[in-house]
Design a protein around this motif. Sequence first.
Motif, mmCIF file in Angstrom:
data_model
loop_
_atom_site.group_PDB
_atom_site.id
_atom_site.type_symbol
_atom_site.label_atom_id
_atom_site.label_comp_id
_atom_site.label_asym_id
_atom_site.label_seq_id
_atom_site.Cartn_x
_atom_site.Cartn_y
_atom_site.Cartn_z
ATOM 1 N N TYR A 177 49.806 25.909 48.685
ATOM 2 C CA TYR A 177 48.685 26.179 48.811
ATOM 3 C C TYR A 177 48.489 27.409 47.629
ATOM 4 O O TYR A 177 48.898 28.448 48.068
ATOM 5 N N GLN A 178 47.825 27.325 46.650
ATOM 6 C CA GLN A 178 47.874 28.492 45.475
ATOM 7 C C GLN A 178 46.089 28.681 45.237
ATOM 8 O O GLN A 178 45.372 27.833 45.206
ATOM 9 N N ALA A 179 45.891 30.165 45.243
ATOM 10 C CA ALA A 179 44.724 30.640 44.583
ATOM 11 C C ALA A 179 45.012 31.563 43.551
ATOM 12 O O ALA A 179 46.135 32.074 43.380
ATOM 13 N N ARG A 180 44.165 31.078 42.390
ATOM 14 C CA ARG A 180 44.372 31.977 41.301
ATOM 15 C C ARG A 180 43.062 32.424 40.703
ATOM 16 O O ARG A 180 41.953 31.778 40.648
ATOM 17 N N VAL A 181 43.045 33.721 40.166
ATOM 18 C CA VAL A 181 42.037 34.096 39.289
ATOM 19 C C VAL A 181 42.302 34.510 37.870
ATOM 20 O O VAL A 181 43.224 35.217 37.746
ATOM 21 N N ASP A 182 41.509 34.193 37.197
ATOM 22 C CA ASP A 182 41.588 34.560 35.580
ATOM 23 C C ASP A 182 40.520 35.186 35.243
ATOM 24 O O ASP A 182 39.184 34.786 35.484
ATOM 25 N N LEU A 183 40.651 36.163 34.452
ATOM 26 C CA LEU A 183 39.568 37.240 33.891
ATOM 27 C C LEU A 183 39.678 37.068 32.163
ATOM 28 O O LEU A 183 40.711 37.345 31.705
ATOM 29 N N ASN A 184 38.349 37.034 31.873
ATOM 30 C CA ASN A 184 38.306 36.584 30.432
ATOM 31 C C ASN A 184 37.575 38.068 29.824
ATOM 32 O O ASN A 184 36.236 37.671 29.940
ATOM 33 N N ARG A 185 38.009 38.954 29.516
ATOM 34 C CA ARG A 185 37.184 40.171 28.876
ATOM 35 C C ARG A 185 37.195 40.267 27.542
ATOM 36 O O ARG A 185 38.053 39.496 26.744
ATOM 37 N N PRO A 186 35.985 40.988 26.929
ATOM 38 C CA PRO A 186 36.000 40.964 25.404
ATOM 39 C C PRO A 186 37.321 41.321 24.692
ATOM 40 O O PRO A 186 37.973 40.854 23.618
ATOM 41 N N THR A 187 38.176 42.410 25.236
ATOM 42 C CA THR A 187 39.359 42.856 24.701
ATOM 43 C C THR A 187 40.666 42.603 25.482
ATOM 44 O O THR A 187 41.670 43.038 25.023
ATOM 45 N N TRP A 188 40.766 41.896 26.571
ATOM 46 C CA TRP A 188 42.028 41.720 27.107
ATOM 47 C C TRP A 188 41.567 40.342 28.208
ATOM 48 O O TRP A 188 40.441 40.059 28.655
ATOM 49 N N LEU A 189 42.756 39.718 28.655
ATOM 50 C CA LEU A 189 42.637 38.439 29.300
ATOM 51 C C LEU A 189 43.822 39.070 30.420
ATOM 52 O O LEU A 189 44.769 39.657 30.473
ATOM 53 N N GLY A 190 43.477 38.574 31.757
ATOM 54 C CA GLY A 190 44.292 38.790 32.904
ATOM 55 C C GLY A 190 44.471 37.489 33.804
ATOM 56 O O GLY A 190 43.496 36.723 33.975
#
Length: 306
Positions: free
Chosen positions: A155-168
């Motif tokens: 079971y996997q959970a993941r969060v991706d963030l797409n900001r104007p100057t960086w990704l995480g």
Amino acid sequence: MLASGLALHIASADETTADRRSVFAGVEIGNTDTHRLLAGAVLEWRRWEIDAQLARAEFALPDLDASSTLVDAGLQRDFGRFSLGMGVRRGELQDVSRISGLNVGATYEIDTARLSMEIESRDTKLEPTPFADDLGPGLGFQTGTSRCQVDSMGYQARVDLNRPTWLGFLSFKTYDYRAFDCAITLSSAPGGPPSQARGRALGRRLGRQALDPVAGFASRLIPREAMLLDWSAALGATLPIHAQWIGGAELYRDVESVGGGAYDTALLFASRRLNDTWTMELSLGFSDAEDVADTTFAGFRMSADL
């Protein structure tokens, strides 16, 4: 490398095409007589995405030279903010184990965040292994050969963030194993039908003997998808660093299910778009281990948008 995919996304953010085809190939070489080859492809057509990748690693352990092979393939359908996907996974650790898995997942986008969930059903077959163990009342101490397998759910959970100057990104995966189911052939009755050894105590002992050759060596050069892990966590970030270069870092924490060994991997990478087609990526990483020397590795990868 998941964050490297984010890096390529930044580099081509100004290119919006309905369809996309890309391929990549690369190599990683470690200081402990280890290396890994990898290749893959992605096809995006309208709202569909198909991807496949192959990883082949060879590495030196205290008692043997071993290798691993892992193949992944997936299909995903985009419904706007929501997407659904499924995939298959096949892997082998030479003379240790073979795995086959089927996964399904869903993704939902909220503003600048993307939330993902995945469930995987996996069957792991261990190679025949000599054993000497107490099989309990009626059999006592015996020698023979075990052929073990274990089913598991991941079971996997993941969060991706797409900001104007960086990704995480941040991800966590945990595994639920059934007891090992082992067919055993006793040396005292080699011509007779094999017996079954079920249950957590005996099954885990026999299964652990089969996994001993790679115990204590969970490393980037053995794909974590091919290991029997208890849980795995990862985080990473990508951002512009200079002129045409973008870069980032990733951290991994893996804990084995059998033996309980814990391992950390740190990775730095830098990517540069060479022209409209080619992108080059360089990486440098470090993986610790318990029973063998820690591994420092360097990688080189080329990607092409076709």
